[in-house]
Design a protein around this motif. Sequence first.
Motif, PDB file in Angstrom:
ATOM      1  N   ARG A  66       0.790  -1.231   0.000  1.00 25.93           N
ATOM      2  CA  ARG A  66       0.000   0.000   0.000  1.00 25.93           C
ATOM      3  C   ARG A  66       0.828   1.290   0.000  1.00 25.93           C
ATOM      4  O   ARG A  66       0.271   2.371  -0.044  1.00 25.93           O
ATOM      5  N   THR A  67       2.131   1.168   0.023  1.00 30.35           N
ATOM      6  CA  THR A  67       3.001   2.344  -0.008  1.00 30.35           C
ATOM      7  C   THR A  67       3.190   2.808  -1.459  1.00 30.35           C
ATOM      8  O   THR A  67       3.549   1.990  -2.309  1.00 30.35           O
ATOM      9  N   PRO A  68       2.931   4.092  -1.750  1.00 31.98           N
ATOM     10  CA  PRO A  68       3.225   4.587  -3.103  1.00 31.98           C
ATOM     11  C   PRO A  68       4.687   4.306  -3.441  1.00 31.98           C
ATOM     12  O   PRO A  68       5.576   4.646  -2.657  1.00 31.98           O
ATOM     13  N   SER A  69       4.907   3.657  -4.580  1.00 33.19           N
ATOM     14  CA  SER A  69       6.254   3.169  -4.889  1.00 33.19           C
ATOM     15  C   SER A  69       6.545   3.196  -6.377  1.00 33.19           C
ATOM     16  O   SER A  69       5.653   3.345  -7.203  1.00 33.19           O
ATOM     17  N   ILE A  70       7.818   2.982  -6.652  1.00 34.59           N
ATOM     18  CA  ILE A  70       8.278   2.717  -8.010  1.00 34.59           C
ATOM     19  C   ILE A  70       8.750   1.271  -7.994  1.00 34.59           C
ATOM     20  O   ILE A  70       9.658   0.908  -7.238  1.00 34.59           O
ATOM     21  N   VAL A  71       8.101   0.435  -8.791  1.00 31.17           N
ATOM     22  CA  VAL A  71       8.358  -1.007  -8.776  1.00 31.17           C
ATOM     23  C   VAL A  71       9.361  -1.348  -9.872  1.00 31.17           C
ATOM     24  O   VAL A  71       9.179  -0.970 -11.029  1.00 31.17           O
ATOM     25  N   GLY A  72      10.390  -2.096  -9.487  1.00 32.61           N
ATOM     26  CA  GLY A  72      11.435  -2.458 -10.445  1.00 32.61           C
ATOM     27  C   GLY A  72      11.530  -3.940 -10.740  1.00 32.61           C
ATOM     28  O   GLY A  72      12.183  -4.347 -11.692  1.00 32.61           O
ATOM     29  N   GLY A  73      10.845  -4.762  -9.935  1.00 43.66           N
ATOM     30  CA  GLY A  73      10.919  -6.203 -10.164  1.00 43.66           C
ATOM     31  C   GLY A  73      10.200  -6.976  -9.082  1.00 43.66           C
ATOM     32  O   GLY A  73       9.521  -6.406  -8.233  1.00 43.66           O
ATOM     33  N   VAL A  74      10.397  -8.300  -9.111  1.00 46.84           N
ATOM     34  CA  VAL A  74       9.745  -9.171  -8.130  1.00 46.84           C
ATOM     35  C   VAL A  74      10.531 -10.471  -8.015  1.00 46.84           C
ATOM     36  O   VAL A  74      11.163 -10.920  -8.975  1.00 46.84           O
ATOM     37  N   GLN A  75      10.487 -11.045  -6.821  1.00 45.77           N
ATOM     38  CA  GLN A  75      11.018 -12.381  -6.577  1.00 45.77           C
ATOM     39  C   GLN A  75       9.858 -13.232  -6.078  1.00 45.77           C
ATOM     40  O   GLN A  75       9.038 -12.755  -5.293  1.00 45.77           O
ATOM     41  N   PHE A  76       9.797 -14.494  -6.523  1.00 47.29           N
ATOM     42  CA  PHE A  76       8.725 -15.376  -6.068  1.00 47.29           C
ATOM     43  C   PHE A  76       9.187 -16.829  -6.155  1.00 47.29           C
ATOM     44  O   PHE A  76      10.096 -17.161  -6.909  1.00 47.29           O
TER      45      PHE A  76
END
Length: 168
Positions: free
Chosen positions: A22-32
């Motif tokens: 819920r934090t306004p962010s700039i997303v650069g990727g993901v790990q799963f």
Amino acid sequence: KMTTEVGLNSGTSNSVFGVVKRTPSIVGGVQFYLDGTSSVTHYSVNLFIFDLDAKGNPTNKILYKNTYVPVTDGQWNTYTLPASVDAPNGYFVAISYDGFIGIGLDGGGDTTKYPFAKNTNCFASDYTTGTFGYIDAQSTEAFHRNFMMRPIAAPYTVDDDSTEFMAP
């Protein structure tokens, strides 16, 4: 450490599992972490980043979609976005697959460091309907674990950025 997985036996590319931030962010990727015990071998998954509404819940508004993210079952997968995604309302990052897919649930690790995050682990059998659920609502206590998914993102501001300075 993965204790179990959760998924849909008859999932579609519209059936999503992921985490809400819920934090306004700039997303650069993901790990799963994808379960490696199923009879289905996954070579790729779909990746989505959805916008959140004013109450901090997922919407079906897509901020980013990639229909071919290479993966390996039974291990952590890392994907870096080709360009950062602006998520001013926060975001829901999720994966899907046309068929069975199981995302790992943690639970064998440090619950002090990684406590169960309520209203964070989210899913939809069909995101296009705009109806999303949280794993917290599941009656099975074994499912009250975090999805093994970790966004790579930077918040818009940090405490140092918001400090007011007085000119001399």
